[in-house]
Design an enzyme around this catalytic site. Sequence first.
Site, PDB file in Angstrom:
ATOM      1  N   LYS A 170       5.768   2.464   7.948  1.00  0.00           N
ATOM      2  CA  LYS A 170       4.567   3.156   8.452  1.00  0.00           C
ATOM      3  C   LYS A 170       3.487   2.142   8.809  1.00  0.00           C
ATOM      4  CE  LYS A 170       5.145   7.249   5.549  1.00  0.00           C
ATOM      5  NZ  LYS A 170       4.535   8.311   4.759  1.00  0.00           N
ATOM      6  N   SER A 221      -6.359   5.905   5.033  1.00  0.00           N
ATOM      7  CA  SER A 221      -6.520   5.127   3.799  1.00  0.00           C
ATOM      8  C   SER A 221      -6.940   3.697   4.139  1.00  0.00           C
ATOM      9  CB  SER A 221      -5.208   5.065   3.017  1.00  0.00           C
ATOM     10  OG  SER A 221      -5.097   6.154   2.148  1.00  0.00           O
ATOM     11  N   THR A 236      -3.147  13.268   7.071  1.00  0.00           N
ATOM     12  CA  THR A 236      -1.709  13.389   7.351  1.00  0.00           C
ATOM     13  C   THR A 236      -1.489  14.514   8.359  1.00  0.00           C
ATOM     14  OG1 THR A 236      -1.262  12.623   5.123  1.00  0.00           O
ATOM     15  CG2 THR A 236       0.575  13.624   6.289  1.00  0.00           C
ATOM     16  N   LYS A 296       0.840  -1.200   0.000  1.00  0.00           N
ATOM     17  CA  LYS A 296       0.000   0.000   0.000  1.00  0.00           C
ATOM     18  C   LYS A 296       0.866   1.238   0.000  1.00  0.00           C
ATOM     19  CE  LYS A 296      -3.915   2.290   1.168  1.00  0.00           C
ATOM     20  NZ  LYS A 296      -3.657   3.065  -0.072  1.00  0.00           N
ATOM     21  N   ASN A 330      -0.559  19.769   0.935  1.00  0.00           N
ATOM     22  CA  ASN A 330      -1.662  19.129   1.655  1.00  0.00           C
ATOM     23  C   ASN A 330      -1.357  19.038   3.151  1.00  0.00           C
ATOM     24  OD1 ASN A 330      -2.580  16.311   2.848  1.00  0.00           O
ATOM     25  ND2 ASN A 330      -4.201  17.014   1.490  1.00  0.00           N
ATOM     26  N   LYS A 346       4.878   1.912  -3.426  1.00  0.00           N
ATOM     27  CA  LYS A 346       4.930   3.323  -3.821  1.00  0.00           C
ATOM     28  C   LYS A 346       5.032   3.427  -5.329  1.00  0.00           C
ATOM     29  CE  LYS A 346       5.114   7.407  -1.828  1.00  0.00           C
ATOM     30  NZ  LYS A 346       4.644   7.721  -0.462  1.00  0.00           N
TER      31      LYS A 346
HETATM   32  N1  GLU Z   1       1.190   8.894   0.193  1.00  0.00           N
HETATM   33  C1  GLU Z   1       0.872   8.826   1.585  1.00  0.00           C
HETATM   34  C2  GLU Z   1       2.091   8.391   2.377  1.00  0.00           C
HETATM   35  O1  GLU Z   1       3.193   8.565   1.944  1.00  0.00           O
HETATM   36  C3  GLU Z   1      -0.348   7.995   1.866  1.00  0.00           C
HETATM   37  C4  GLU Z   1      -0.312   6.592   1.389  1.00  0.00           C
HETATM   38  C5  GLU Z   1      -1.652   5.893   1.485  1.00  0.00           C
HETATM   39  O2  GLU Z   1      -2.624   6.535   1.863  1.00  0.00           O
HETATM   40  O3  GLU Z   1      -1.688   4.705   1.175  1.00  0.00           O
HETATM   41  O4  GLU Z   1       1.992   7.942   3.484  1.00  0.00           O
END
Ligand code: GLU
Length: 426
Positions: A106, A360, A202, A82, A233, A118
């Site tokens: 994360k 998410s 975030t 993810k 954002n 990613k």
């Molecule tokens: N792009 C965001 C991050 O770097 C969110 C990723 C997501 O929501 O899966 O954490």
Amino acid sequence: MVADKPADSAKEAIDKLDVLNSTRTVVKNALEKLGYPDEVFELLKEPIRMMTVRMPVRMDDGSIKVFTGYRAQHNDAVGPTKGGVRFHPDVTEKEVKALSIWMSLKAGIMDLPYGGGKGGIICDPREMSFRELEGISRGYVRAISQIVGPNKDIPAPDVFTNSQIMAWMMDEYSRIDEFNNPGFITGKPIVLGGSHGRETATAKGVTICIDEAARKKGIDVKGARVVVQGFGNAGSFLAKFLHDAGAKVVGISDAYGGLHDSEGLDIDYLLDRRDSFGTVTKLFNNTISNQDLLELDCDILVPAAVENQIREENAHKIKASIVVEAANGPTTLDATRILSERGILLVPDVLASAGGVTVSYFEWVQNNQGYYWEEEEIQEKLKKIMVKAFNNIYNTAETRRVDMRLAAYMVGVRKMAEAARFRGWV
Ligand code: GLU
């Protein structure tokens, strides 16, 4: 979030820093501290899958432009991978790989049933029309459709991508799959199965970390002087939340420079004037540089822009007593050591910026169950997970006598390493 344009000398120093190498160094240290053998590091130092794609897009002037993109899947021992997709001219294969490792961390830190993924496309959305952006978004999904899916790899927004782009991507995937498939991607508009609270997630996560860190340091957020680098954002919502909580936001910046007022900036006015890419300082004459902004007198500093902003050269000039990384990778390893030696509490990116992927996850759960939650429920759940993760890492740092970054990596990597062992991979 906005791409930073540092002065030439700073840019040169930044270009020499390799985010993938530094990420690997900390993963290796974390695994060693946890007592895992070398083969676990061998598995986790690279994504298990990396796809490079080329997408032809018909531009508005009739010409065809071929764009390059990537999708990295770091590790799927715990669950599907993810992570977001960024649209940016500086995207590189190495950066996407490092970012996929950070997503695994994360997920581990927030205890989500995912591994990290990613994506990135080398393009500049600031110079593209709506129609061209739709073309590139759909082209990307067609190119990666075989390796993604609601139980394989779930994309989301990242730098310069938003809910509209997620909507086009979801629509394209649903066409390929021949049924409506909202769980394929998160960060969608609410009407297409998006979640309440995703857009601000975030920044909300960062504010929760700031509250916890301030408590540890005996600082009252009300009245605290805060500097936020980046007005995208994360940075813009964060400045607003902190301002509303009674903090004095004394500095903000975007790609073109920073604004400073020791009495506190008028955040509502700035938010009103910002464009969709987070640019606002162009409207002012008396700007300061992004590097000077980081060294302003303040209690809490939040780098919410791009990588490698706090480095060996400027780490000893940081005046804040708390640094909370809302961006991915804003502090180098040398700078992490210097800040930690100086007694500055650093809340690392893999913890501070994990609010986005957490909501998410809530979005994906809601899509899977077809039953949607109220905003309050989302906020309550996010707070609970974030506070627990913060304290877990803080206590690990204290008891294992390591800095907060290494503690976060130890917490983040543990579940993935254990899952890989149980599966018999290593
Ligand atoms: N792009 C965001 C991050 O770097 C969110 C990723 C997501 O929501 O899966 O954490």
